[in-house]
Design an enzyme around this catalytic site. Structure first.
Site, PDB file in Angstrom:
ATOM      1  N   ARG A  38      -5.412   0.700  16.336  1.00 58.59           N
ATOM      2  CA  ARG A  38      -4.516  -0.125  15.538  1.00 58.59           C
ATOM      3  C   ARG A  38      -3.294   0.676  15.131  1.00 58.59           C
ATOM      4  NH1 ARG A  38      -7.906  -1.397   9.981  1.00 58.59           N
ATOM      5  NH2 ARG A  38      -8.101   0.754   9.291  1.00 58.59           N
ATOM      6  N   GLY A  85     -19.510   5.805  11.111  1.00 56.26           N
ATOM      7  CA  GLY A  85     -18.149   5.976  11.624  1.00 56.26           C
ATOM      8  C   GLY A  85     -17.832   5.118  12.840  1.00 56.26           C
ATOM      9  N   ASP A  96      -8.775  -0.595  -1.997  1.00 62.60           N
ATOM     10  CA  ASP A  96      -8.701   0.266  -0.810  1.00 62.60           C
ATOM     11  C   ASP A  96      -8.296  -0.530   0.431  1.00 62.60           C
ATOM     12  OD1 ASP A  96     -11.393  -0.705  -1.561  1.00 62.60           O
ATOM     13  OD2 ASP A  96     -11.948  -0.039   0.434  1.00 62.60           O
TER      14      ASP A  96
HETATM   15  P1  AMP Z   1     -14.260  -1.764   4.218  1.00 63.81           P
HETATM   16  O1  AMP Z   1     -14.995  -2.615   3.257  1.00 63.81           O
HETATM   17  O2  AMP Z   1     -14.576  -2.033   5.672  1.00 63.81           O
HETATM   18  O3  AMP Z   1     -12.797  -1.756   3.987  1.00 63.81           O
HETATM   19  O4  AMP Z   1     -14.798  -0.263   4.003  1.00 63.81           O
HETATM   20  C1  AMP Z   1     -14.961   0.345   2.764  1.00 63.81           C
HETATM   21  C2  AMP Z   1     -15.235   1.803   2.954  1.00 63.81           C
HETATM   22  O5  AMP Z   1     -16.411   2.017   3.737  1.00 63.81           O
HETATM   23  C3  AMP Z   1     -14.139   2.578   3.662  1.00 63.81           C
HETATM   24  O6  AMP Z   1     -14.075   3.858   3.103  1.00 63.81           O
HETATM   25  C4  AMP Z   1     -14.635   2.637   5.082  1.00 63.81           C
HETATM   26  O7  AMP Z   1     -14.093   3.724   5.778  1.00 63.81           O
HETATM   27  C5  AMP Z   1     -16.129   2.800   4.875  1.00 63.81           C
HETATM   28  N1  AMP Z   1     -16.910   2.329   6.030  1.00 63.81           N
HETATM   29  C6  AMP Z   1     -17.094   1.043   6.430  1.00 63.81           C
HETATM   30  N2  AMP Z   1     -17.871   1.000   7.522  1.00 63.81           N
HETATM   31  C7  AMP Z   1     -18.196   2.276   7.836  1.00 63.81           C
HETATM   32  C8  AMP Z   1     -18.972   2.899   8.859  1.00 63.81           C
HETATM   33  N3  AMP Z   1     -19.595   2.191   9.799  1.00 63.81           N
HETATM   34  N4  AMP Z   1     -19.055   4.242   8.852  1.00 63.81           N
HETATM   35  C9  AMP Z   1     -18.432   4.976   7.921  1.00 63.81           C
HETATM   36  N5  AMP Z   1     -17.701   4.463   6.931  1.00 63.81           N
HETATM   37  C10 AMP Z   1     -17.573   3.123   6.887  1.00 63.81           C
HETATM   38 MG    MG Z   2     -11.281  -0.865   4.154  1.00 66.28          MG
END
Ligand code: AMP
Ligand code: MG
Length: 518
Positions: free
Chosen positions: A192, A135, A269
């Protein structure tokens, strides 16, 4: 600090009844209430003055203890209930199930000057959607999101915005290169801001689970809130809504193509329902013009999200959204027609966009060939996109060609006679074509300079700002922030940033390829 609060999203959509912050599948709810994590030693690095003003926060208030605590998750603003949103998504072409705000927490909605903004912290701790993540976010990726999202706004590219960049004072463990070498990095949070953080994946998740009640509820909320002109939600309105999203998505991608921005992770997403650039991860800016370039190391093999593929991926993603909305419409033909329209609009809009970059405003049936040949030439040897197009507005005759090429080509030894001749021939055609235009040279230059930025956040520049910030020096963050507020202006004081990527940056981590680790 007195914010004018609203609760449109949480009032119109159902909340998860489970209030525990445990990782889980969340059903029949659009979001879960969650409290941001307290941090060890919060410290503000930078704030966006324009976003402060947009939210009705004074400069003085932004220096307060309360502001610092709120934008780092250390205090929940009175009478607000932070929440994380549920969404799913197609990642790299495959349905990935429930994803959700794994490290984003929505603080509140602010209404100011008739504009409604959602304020969200990225990196403020675990949520029910964190899956295997912590997170949190690190300084490096937070600087990249903070600087780039504001820069995109000033470039005229639809985007989510950034209010502040802060350090948490906590250390965060990351395996940056995914090679088993984990290291601690400084934790950071970007506050943001956007009218909405809804993604295609929010609708997809309800549709996949056949939760038609909530699918309809969320779609109605979106139409009533963001597309009220479409009228009251009905089958007809859902079709028109999808059409709007398709148009906004294409327009967004046309802007990306114009400025040479490669998102890097165009999963559903990460596709905003409002056609905004969202989720700045391993994005990158083209240096050498190259349709095949992707900044994302995870995508190195198939290059699904390469520069030249962004328009097709936009369409692919819209197919997924069409599938999700289908149960509300129950008829495929109107959705298919909109997807077909995207294809033909792409042809029309990309031609217009490229003609604007070339300063052509009249019609000529040979323009597509002139453009195609230019794109081919730009790719034979590495040629800097930003520099080439910016200098093109100064082109008058043969005597200018050498300087344009010398300034924009990376390795001058590759500029052999045969290639130079092909360029000369192209410029001759361009010269003849310009003669059919009616604008004066000065007018044309002004128009071209308004679409071909002089300054963009080159990958190595962001990395330089990161390296300095790691040592506690935030001067480059401020410098780039100021410079990128006027990306189309000459700004002679920043002329040294109007330069090709230096050779040391070609292979340095963070300067050419990036991992998703953030
Ligand atoms: P992203 O590729 O950054 O758009 O993330 C894809 C998914 O992974 C989303 O559901 C994000 O919230 C989750 N996510 C990415 N990094 C983290 C993290 N460090 N902790 C928890 N969830 C993450
Ligand atoms: Mg994302």
């Amino acid at each position: 600090m007195k914010l004018h609060l609203k609760n449109t999203f949480i009032e119109a959509n159902p909340a998860d009844s489970n209030l525990e912050n445990t990782r889980r599948q969340v059903f029949e709810a659009a979001y879960s209430f969650v409290t941001p994590k307290r941090t060890k030693k919060p410290e503000l690095i930078h704030v966006s003055e324009e976003m402060l003003a947009n939210l009705g926060i004074s400069r003085e208030e932004s220096n307060s203890e309360l502001f610092l605590k709120v934008v780092t998750g250390n205090e929940v603003y009175p009478n607000t209930k932070p929440y994380a949103m549920a969404y799913g998504g197609h990642q790299f072409g495959h349905w990935a199930g429930q994803l959700g705000d794994g490290r984003a927490i929505n603080l509140f909605e602010v209404e100011h000057q008739k504009q409604n903004w959602k304020v969200q912290l990225k990196g403020a701790g675990e949520t029910p959607y964190s899956r295997s993540g912590d997170g949190l976010a690190v300084l490096r990726s937070s600087i990249r999101e903070y600087l780039c999202s504001e820069a995109m706004h000033y470039l005229g590219v639809p985007t989510t915005r950034a209010l502040s960049l802060s350090l948490t004072g906590d250390d965060v463990l990351r395996d940056m290169l995914y090679d088993g070498n984990s290291a601690y990095e400084k934790g950071a949070i970007v506050a943001r801001v956007s009218p909405s953080f809804l993604r295609f994946g929010n609708y997809e998740l309800f549709a996949v689970r056949n939760d038609l009640k909530n699918l309809k509820n969320l779609t109605d909320y979106t139409i009533n809130t963001y597309f009220p002109d479409l009228g009251k939600p009905s089958k007809e309105t859902y079709i028109k809504f999808f059409e709007k999203v398709a148009i906004k998505t294409l327009d967004l991608i046309m802007h990306w193509q114009r400025v040479g921005f490669v998102h890097g992770v165009m999963n559903t997403d990460n596709m905003s329902i409002l056609g905004l650039t969202i989720d700045y991860g391993p994005y990158g800016w083209l240096e050498g013009f190259d349709f095949g370039w992707t900044p994302n190391t995870t995508d190195r093999q198939h290059k699904r999200y390469r520069y030249g593929n962004q328009p097709s991926i936009g369409l692919w993603n819209l197919y997924q959204l069409a599938n999700a909305l289908y149960p509300l419409i129950d008829e495929a033909a109107p959705l298919e027609a909109i997807l077909e329209q995207y294809k033909s609009d792409y042809g029309t809009k990309s031609l217009i966009m490229m003609k604007e970059k070339l300063g052509l405003s009249t019609a000529d049936e040979k323009d597509p060939y002139l453009i195609k040949d230019l794109e081919d030439l730009l790719q034979i040897i590495e040629t800097d996109m930003t520099i080439f197009f910016r200098l093109l507005s100064g082109y008058a005759d043969d005597s200018d060609i050498q300087e344009i090429l010398n300034t924009s080509v990376y390795n001058k030894e590759e500029l052999v006679e045969e290639i130079e001749d092909r360029w000369k021939e192209w410029f001759q055609r361009y010269h003849n074509r310009l003669e059919k235009e009616s604008l004066s040279k000065t007018e044309r230059k002004a128009q071209m300079d308004a679409v071909n930025p002089k300054y963009v956040l080159r990958n190595y520049m962001a990395q330089m700002a990161i390296d300095k910030a790691d040592e506690g020096d935030y001067s480059l963050i401020s410098e780039f922030f100021e410079m990128l507020k006027k990306p189309y202006d000459e700004q002679p004081e920043y002329e040294h940033w109007f330069a090709k990527r230096p050779e040391w940056a070609r292979t340095k981590v963070g300067c050419s390829m990036l991992s998703c680790s953030s």
